[in-house]
Design a protein around this motif. Structure first.
Motif, PDB file in Angstrom:
ATOM      1  N   LEU A  23       0.824  -1.211   0.000  1.00 20.76           N
ATOM      2  CA  LEU A  23       0.000   0.000   0.000  1.00 20.76           C
ATOM      3  C   LEU A  23       0.858   1.261   0.000  1.00 20.76           C
ATOM      4  O   LEU A  23       0.528   2.250  -0.678  1.00 20.76           O
ATOM      5  CB  LEU A  23      -0.929   0.002   1.214  1.00 20.76           C
ATOM      6  CG  LEU A  23      -2.030  -1.056   1.241  1.00 20.76           C
ATOM      7  CD1 LEU A  23      -2.849  -0.938   2.520  1.00 20.76           C
ATOM      8  CD2 LEU A  23      -2.942  -0.942   0.024  1.00 20.76           C
ATOM      9  N   SER A  42      -5.148   2.495  -5.162  1.00 20.85           N
ATOM     10  CA  SER A  42      -5.047   2.235  -3.729  1.00 20.85           C
ATOM     11  C   SER A  42      -6.356   1.676  -3.181  1.00 20.85           C
ATOM     12  O   SER A  42      -6.365   0.711  -2.412  1.00 20.85           O
ATOM     13  CB  SER A  42      -4.665   3.523  -2.995  1.00 20.85           C
ATOM     14  OG  SER A  42      -4.612   3.332  -1.610  1.00 20.85           O
ATOM     15  N   VAL A  46      -7.025  -2.003  -1.418  1.00 20.11           N
ATOM     16  CA  VAL A  46      -7.662  -2.207  -0.112  1.00 20.11           C
ATOM     17  C   VAL A  46      -8.868  -3.135  -0.257  1.00 20.11           C
ATOM     18  O   VAL A  46      -9.086  -4.028   0.573  1.00 20.11           O
ATOM     19  CB  VAL A  46      -8.081  -0.863   0.498  1.00 20.11           C
ATOM     20  CG1 VAL A  46      -8.914  -1.077   1.764  1.00 20.11           C
ATOM     21  CG2 VAL A  46      -6.849  -0.016   0.831  1.00 20.11           C
ATOM     22  N   HIS A  89      -7.047   5.632   3.197  1.00 21.53           N
ATOM     23  CA  HIS A  89      -5.940   5.146   2.369  1.00 21.53           C
ATOM     24  C   HIS A  89      -5.259   6.248   1.577  1.00 21.53           C
ATOM     25  O   HIS A  89      -4.255   5.989   0.901  1.00 21.53           O
ATOM     26  CB  HIS A  89      -6.424   4.035   1.426  1.00 21.53           C
ATOM     27  CG  HIS A  89      -7.389   4.500   0.365  1.00 21.53           C
ATOM     28  ND1 HIS A  89      -6.971   4.898  -0.888  1.00 21.53           N
ATOM     29  CD2 HIS A  89      -8.740   4.627   0.374  1.00 21.53           C
ATOM     30  CE1 HIS A  89      -8.040   5.246  -1.616  1.00 21.53           C
ATOM     31  NE2 HIS A  89      -9.122   5.088  -0.867  1.00 21.53           N
ATOM     32  N   LYS A 123      -2.148   4.183   6.414  1.00 22.34           N
ATOM     33  CA  LYS A 123      -2.196   2.836   5.882  1.00 22.34           C
ATOM     34  C   LYS A 123      -1.878   1.803   6.954  1.00 22.34           C
ATOM     35  O   LYS A 123      -2.302   0.652   6.848  1.00 22.34           O
ATOM     36  CB  LYS A 123      -1.280   2.732   4.668  1.00 22.34           C
ATOM     37  CG  LYS A 123      -1.832   3.553   3.498  1.00 22.34           C
ATOM     38  CD  LYS A 123      -0.953   3.598   2.274  1.00 22.34           C
ATOM     39  CE  LYS A 123      -1.649   4.400   1.170  1.00 22.34           C
ATOM     40  NZ  LYS A 123      -0.836   4.536  -0.057  1.00 22.34           N
ATOM     41  N   VAL A 126      -5.274   1.040   8.191  1.00 25.13           N
ATOM     42  CA  VAL A 126      -5.945   0.087   7.294  1.00 25.13           C
ATOM     43  C   VAL A 126      -5.492  -1.333   7.610  1.00 25.13           C
ATOM     44  O   VAL A 126      -6.311  -2.254   7.776  1.00 25.13           O
ATOM     45  CB  VAL A 126      -5.634   0.427   5.823  1.00 25.13           C
ATOM     46  CG1 VAL A 126      -6.231  -0.633   4.894  1.00 25.13           C
ATOM     47  CG2 VAL A 126      -6.164   1.815   5.462  1.00 25.13           C
ATOM     48  N   VAL A 148     -13.011   2.424   4.580  1.00 27.50           N
ATOM     49  CA  VAL A 148     -11.704   3.033   4.345  1.00 27.50           C
ATOM     50  C   VAL A 148     -11.886   4.182   3.365  1.00 27.50           C
ATOM     51  O   VAL A 148     -12.148   3.974   2.182  1.00 27.50           O
ATOM     52  CB  VAL A 148     -10.689   1.998   3.809  1.00 27.50           C
ATOM     53  CG1 VAL A 148      -9.327   2.657   3.597  1.00 27.50           C
ATOM     54  CG2 VAL A 148     -10.559   0.833   4.785  1.00 27.50           C
TER      55      VAL A 148
END
Length: 448
Positions: A23, A42, A46, A89, A123, A126, A148
């Motif tokens: 990421l 991105s 995710v 993100h 991140k 995440v 997210v």
């Protein structure tokens, strides 16, 4: 059960570390239109991680004109609550790739820390969620909604619309926001206070057009000097904010104060530079307003010529103490700038794009009790409840949209993480503790 969960979390960490690096390699700077496609990549990455963690359904959504966000669901077992896990993100611009010790989008480990833009903010948040879900092999003991977002670093301008459009899909009993920080790598925290934010652009005009500084200088002033004098009125001689009508508070007596040496080290303050204002450092960082000039439009030194500048602009950012109101504070800032114009200069104040309401929460109730127990077990240290000087606009949005949900604000950063700064990093040992804390939290909420 707790020992089994600890083992399961430990087993997820190598893969979570690898996926975090994946990421970080994506420059998802939504604020820069040149990286719009990177931000979409991105979001898709995710979404794929959520699918791999056992989500029953995964969607990439956006409001009109907004960044892509990911919504994924793990259905609740009978009688279990639903927990919404939030992170974002998108990342900040690098501030100059050449200033980094290692390339900002090439994750690099040094001394137990992973360096890279977004490695901590957010991140790591995440991957904390994803890794905790993996520890349950995709079958968490509570219902989970993973949300997210993709534009937090731009102030979450379309979040209100997203919450309205997907209200039913995002409804939950507990909201866990992994976008804050801890006082140190081995001391967990719940964030209970956040400052708010407003900003303006102020333009000072003195002349209709440039005038020769030799021929006219003396009786005529220049706009850049007038702007500097105006901006200097924002603080008094001690550095306290001089804008009238703002809320000013003090840190609670039971909150440990930060040591000045730590603050100077964390912020890389130059020798001899004095701190602004008075009172405790924690009070100044969280419970008092702060104002800063973040940019000026004027000729560059290399491009300067012998003329009086007719007009100049500045971007002024005002952080608000908890309990203040953004509309009243922006009006107070505007009135201050208009009332303190030197030499009859014309002043125009335009509201900026940043608005974030201050946030305070009482950590009372079962979810907070479970969180304190889970975090203490994971970190082997009692939870600290503290405020931070930053602003997280979306928290107030969540509180308004879901007034019955408990909101827990946690994080995977520490003072050395340098969020938004050069050489942002994540302490890898703290990352594992954060994953364990969240897994124990989900387990505890199910048992309660």
């Amino acid at each position: 059960m707790s020992r089994d969960l600890r083992s399961a979390v430990s087993a997820t960490i190598p893969g979570a570390r690898a996926d975090l690096e994946l990421l970080v390699r994506i420059p998802s700077i939504w604020a820069d239109p040149a990286h719009a496609e990177d931000t979409r990549r991105s979001a898709e990455a995710v979404a794929e991680l959520a699918r791999g963690a056992g989500a029953a359904d995964v969607s990439v959504v956006s409001a009109e004109g907004g960044a892509p966000a990911v919504v994924a669901h793990w259905p609740a077992p009978d009688g279990a609550p639903t927990v919404l896990l939030y992170a974002h993100h998108d990342v900040q611009p690098t501030g100059g790739d050449e200033l980094w010790t290692s390339p900002p989008f090439e994750p690099t480990e040094r001394n137990g820390r992973l360096y890279g833009r977004g490695a901590a903010d957010d991140k790591a948040g995440v991957m904390t969620h994803i890794a905790a879900l993996r520890a349950f092999e995709g079958r968490p003991p509570v219902g989970v909604t993973l949300f997210v977002e993709g534009e937090e670093e731009s102030g979450s301008p379309t979040l209100t619309a997203l919450l309205h459009q997907h209200r039913e899909a995002l409804a939950s009993d507990v909201i866990v926001i992994a976008d804050s920080s801890n006082p140190s790598v081995d001391v967990p925290a719940l964030t209970t206070h956040l400052r708010g934010l407003v900003d303006v652009v102020v333009e000072v005009s003195m002349l209709e057009r440039p005038a020769h500084s030799g021929v006219f200088g003396g009786p005529l002033g220049d706009a850049l000097t007038a702007l500097c004098r105006l901006l200097a009125t924002l603080h008094d001689e001690s550095g306290e904010v001089a804008i009238e009508g703002l809320v000013r508070g003090e840190a609670p007596a039971d909150v440990p104060d930060m040591q000045e040496e730590q603050l100077r080290s964390d912020a890389a303050v130059l020798d001899g530079v004095k701190l602004l204002g008075d009172g405790t450092i924690q009070g100044r960082l969280v419970h008092k307003p702060a104002v800063a000039v973040l940019g000026i439009d004027a000729p560059r030194v290399a491009e300067a010529s012998n003329v009086l500048i007719p007009r100049a602009r500045a971007f002024v950012s005002l952080r608000l103490a908890p309990g203040d109101d953004t509309a009243k504070a922006q009006l107070a800032l505007t009135r201050h700038l208009e009332a303190n114009a030197p030499w009859g200069a014309h002043v125009k104040v335009t509201p900026g794009g940043g608005v974030a309401e201050p946030f305070s929460i009482a950590t009372v109730g079962h979810p907070f009790d479970v969180a304190r127990s889970a975090f203490a077990a994971a970190y082997d240290h009692d939870v600290v409840e503290h405020g931070i000087g930053g602003s997280i606009p979306f928290i107030a949005e969540f509180a308004r949209a879901f007034p019955g949900a408990a909101v827990l604000v946690t994080g995977v950063g520490d003072p050395a993480s340098r969020w938004h700064g050069i050489d942002e990093s994540l302490h890898l040992g703290m990352f594992e503790r954060a994953v364990l804390a969240e897994a124990l939290l989900l387990q505890g909420l199910a048992e309660g």
